[in-house]
Design a protein around this motif. Structure first.
Motif, PDB file in Angstrom:
ATOM      1  N   LEU A 165       0.831  -1.203   0.000  1.00 12.33           N
ATOM      2  CA  LEU A 165       0.000   0.000   0.000  1.00 12.33           C
ATOM      3  C   LEU A 165       0.867   1.255   0.000  1.00 12.33           C
ATOM      4  CD1 LEU A 165      -2.812  -0.986   2.513  1.00 12.33           C
ATOM      5  CD2 LEU A 165      -3.139  -0.382   0.108  1.00 12.33           C
ATOM      6  N   ALA A 166       1.914   1.260   0.824  1.00 18.04           N
ATOM      7  CA  ALA A 166       2.796   2.427   0.873  1.00 18.04           C
ATOM      8  C   ALA A 166       3.481   2.651  -0.472  1.00 18.04           C
ATOM      9  CB  ALA A 166       3.830   2.249   1.986  1.00 18.04           C
ATOM     10  N   GLN A 176       7.735  -2.516 -10.065  1.00 19.33           N
ATOM     11  CA  GLN A 176       8.611  -1.916  -9.060  1.00 19.33           C
ATOM     12  C   GLN A 176       8.265  -2.424  -7.658  1.00 19.33           C
ATOM     13  OE1 GLN A 176       7.742   2.184 -10.035  1.00 19.33           O
ATOM     14  NE2 GLN A 176       9.669   2.446 -11.155  1.00 19.33           N
ATOM     15  N   MET A 177       6.957  -2.560  -7.384  1.00 18.69           N
ATOM     16  CA  MET A 177       6.548  -3.089  -6.084  1.00 18.69           C
ATOM     17  C   MET A 177       7.025  -4.523  -5.904  1.00 18.69           C
ATOM     18  SD  MET A 177       2.748  -1.536  -5.280  1.00 18.69           S
ATOM     19  CE  MET A 177       2.041  -1.614  -6.925  1.00 18.69           C
ATOM     20  N   GLY A 187       2.083 -12.031  -7.349  1.00 16.91           N
ATOM     21  CA  GLY A 187       1.937 -11.939  -5.903  1.00 16.91           C
ATOM     22  C   GLY A 187       1.476 -10.571  -5.454  1.00 16.91           C
ATOM     23  N   VAL A 188       2.039  -9.517  -6.057  1.00 16.58           N
ATOM     24  CA  VAL A 188       1.618  -8.150  -5.735  1.00 16.58           C
ATOM     25  C   VAL A 188       0.164  -7.944  -6.137  1.00 16.58           C
ATOM     26  CG1 VAL A 188       1.953  -5.703  -6.284  1.00 16.58           C
ATOM     27  CG2 VAL A 188       3.932  -7.177  -5.876  1.00 16.58           C
ATOM     28  N   ASN A 189      -0.192  -8.379  -7.335  1.00 16.03           N
ATOM     29  CA  ASN A 189      -1.573  -8.224  -7.798  1.00 16.03           C
ATOM     30  C   ASN A 189      -2.550  -8.978  -6.906  1.00 16.03           C
ATOM     31  OD1 ASN A 189      -1.169  -6.509 -10.009  1.00 16.03           O
ATOM     32  ND2 ASN A 189      -0.623  -8.208 -11.346  1.00 16.03           N
ATOM     33  N   LEU A 192      -3.123  -6.753  -3.871  1.00 16.51           N
ATOM     34  CA  LEU A 192      -3.910  -5.580  -4.240  1.00 16.51           C
ATOM     35  C   LEU A 192      -5.374  -5.955  -4.462  1.00 16.51           C
ATOM     36  CD1 LEU A 192      -1.421  -3.823  -6.698  1.00 16.51           C
ATOM     37  CD2 LEU A 192      -2.070  -3.028  -4.412  1.00 16.51           C
ATOM     38  N   THR A 193      -5.607  -7.068  -5.135  1.00  7.28           N
ATOM     39  CA  THR A 193      -6.976  -7.517  -5.383  1.00  7.28           C
ATOM     40  C   THR A 193      -7.667  -7.885  -4.081  1.00  7.28           C
ATOM     41  OG1 THR A 193      -6.376  -8.341  -7.575  1.00  7.28           O
ATOM     42  CG2 THR A 193      -8.391  -9.219  -6.596  1.00  7.28           C
ATOM     43  N   ARG A 194      -6.944  -8.561  -3.213  1.00  8.12           N
ATOM     44  CA  ARG A 194      -7.513  -8.976  -1.916  1.00  8.12           C
ATOM     45  C   ARG A 194      -7.906  -7.754  -1.085  1.00  8.12           C
ATOM     46  NH1 ARG A 194      -5.059 -10.868   3.074  1.00  8.12           N
ATOM     47  NH2 ARG A 194      -6.392 -12.437   4.067  1.00  8.12           N
ATOM     48  N   LEU A 195      -7.054  -6.744  -1.057  1.00 10.07           N
ATOM     49  CA  LEU A 195      -7.367  -5.520  -0.316  1.00 10.07           C
ATOM     50  C   LEU A 195      -8.549  -4.785  -0.938  1.00 10.07           C
ATOM     51  CD1 LEU A 195      -3.753  -4.238   0.366  1.00 10.07           C
ATOM     52  CD2 LEU A 195      -5.454  -4.756   2.131  1.00 10.07           C
ATOM     53  N   SER A 196      -8.584  -4.724  -2.274  1.00 10.36           N
ATOM     54  CA  SER A 196      -9.669  -4.029  -2.972  1.00 10.36           C
ATOM     55  C   SER A 196     -11.011  -4.682  -2.664  1.00 10.36           C
ATOM     56  CB  SER A 196      -9.417  -4.022  -4.484  1.00 10.36           C
ATOM     57  OG  SER A 196      -8.252  -3.293  -4.804  1.00 10.36           O
ATOM     58  N   ARG A 197     -11.041  -6.011  -2.646  1.00 10.45           N
ATOM     59  CA  ARG A 197     -12.285  -6.712  -2.329  1.00 10.45           C
ATOM     60  C   ARG A 197     -12.675  -6.493  -0.874  1.00 10.45           C
ATOM     61  NH1 ARG A 197     -10.931 -12.452  -5.415  1.00 10.45           N
ATOM     62  NH2 ARG A 197     -11.322 -11.711  -7.547  1.00 10.45           N
TER      63      ARG A 197
END
Length: 227
Positions: A165-166, A176-177, A187-189, A192-197
């Motif tokens: 997130l940062a 880059q993340m 893994g990053v995606n 991000l998807t898990r947090l968005s849901r």
């Protein structure tokens, strides 16, 4: 001390007619590598496991032989496993990440990423080299049954999610993340998807904004960092 017995298939994997030399080298490497790893058949059956992988399950490496890696680690998305099945069917050599969760013998619930490399040569069938990256541990329940978590519990983010997130708030790209966190792009995606849901947002900008609203990211700080 008697030499450990090595299955015929493992002998082929470890170097054909020179299996004795390669067996000794590979077992020495397995013993010293701190990353949990295993050699598996294409159906997931474990042929060899290193002490780090065995330690994750509180046992000895030989006790994991014959077990299936997908019985130990539970994939979050079946599609990621299907990609490996298709790669094996087509004889592709590549690397495939799988987001997984598991429960250790002491009751800890962990999550992480399995990376499966499809490997073969002209003299042996395809097999899988599996490596485990432990990303975090879920909070243990405080007792009182299986009630739904409080809102503040649902809004919390794991340490790896806070880092992502940062970086997202700082304008980093997904690639880059991935480099900054040591994850794959998939893994990053996944995070991000898990947090968005979890937070009910539709894109990355909304996700970052929501993180600030929830107090997950510290306001007035640059570069962005968790609160």
């Amino acid at each position: 001390m008697d030499e450990p017995e090595v299955p015929e298939e493992a002998r082929k994997i470890l170097g054909g007619e020179h299996w004795v030399v390669w067996r000794n080298r590979s077992l020495l490497l397995f013993d010293r590598v701190p990353v949990p790893c295993a050699v598996c058949r294409t159906d997931g059956e474990i042929l060899l496991a290193n002490p780090a992988m065995a330690a994750e399950w509180g046992t000895a490496p030989g006790q994991l032989s014959g077990r299936n890696v997908l019985e130990l680690f539970h994939p979050n998305a079946a599609a990621q496993v299907h990609r490996i099945v298709e790669a094996v069917r087509l004889g592709r050599r590549s690397r495939y990440p799988i987001e997984v969760r598991w429960q250790t013998p002491d009751g800890a619930r962990r999550y992480g990423e399995l990376t499966a490399d499809t490997v073969s040569d002209t003299d042996s069938p395809m097999w899988l080299l599996v490596l485990l990256r432990v990303l975090g541990e879920e909070p243990r329940p405080r007792g009182g049954g299986a009630a739904d978590p409080a809102p503040e519990e649902a809004e919390r983010a794991a340490p790896i999610e806070l880092r992502i997130l940062a970086l997202a708030a700082g304008g980093h790209t997904t690639a880059q993340m991935a480099r900054e966190t040591g994850l794959t792009v998939d893994g990053v995606n996944y995070h991000l998807t898990r947090l968005s849901r979890r937070w009910g947002v539709g894109n990355r900008a909304e996700l970052v904004a929501r993180a600030y609203v929830l107090g997950v990211l510290a306001p007035g700080v640059w570069p962005p960092e968790p609160s």
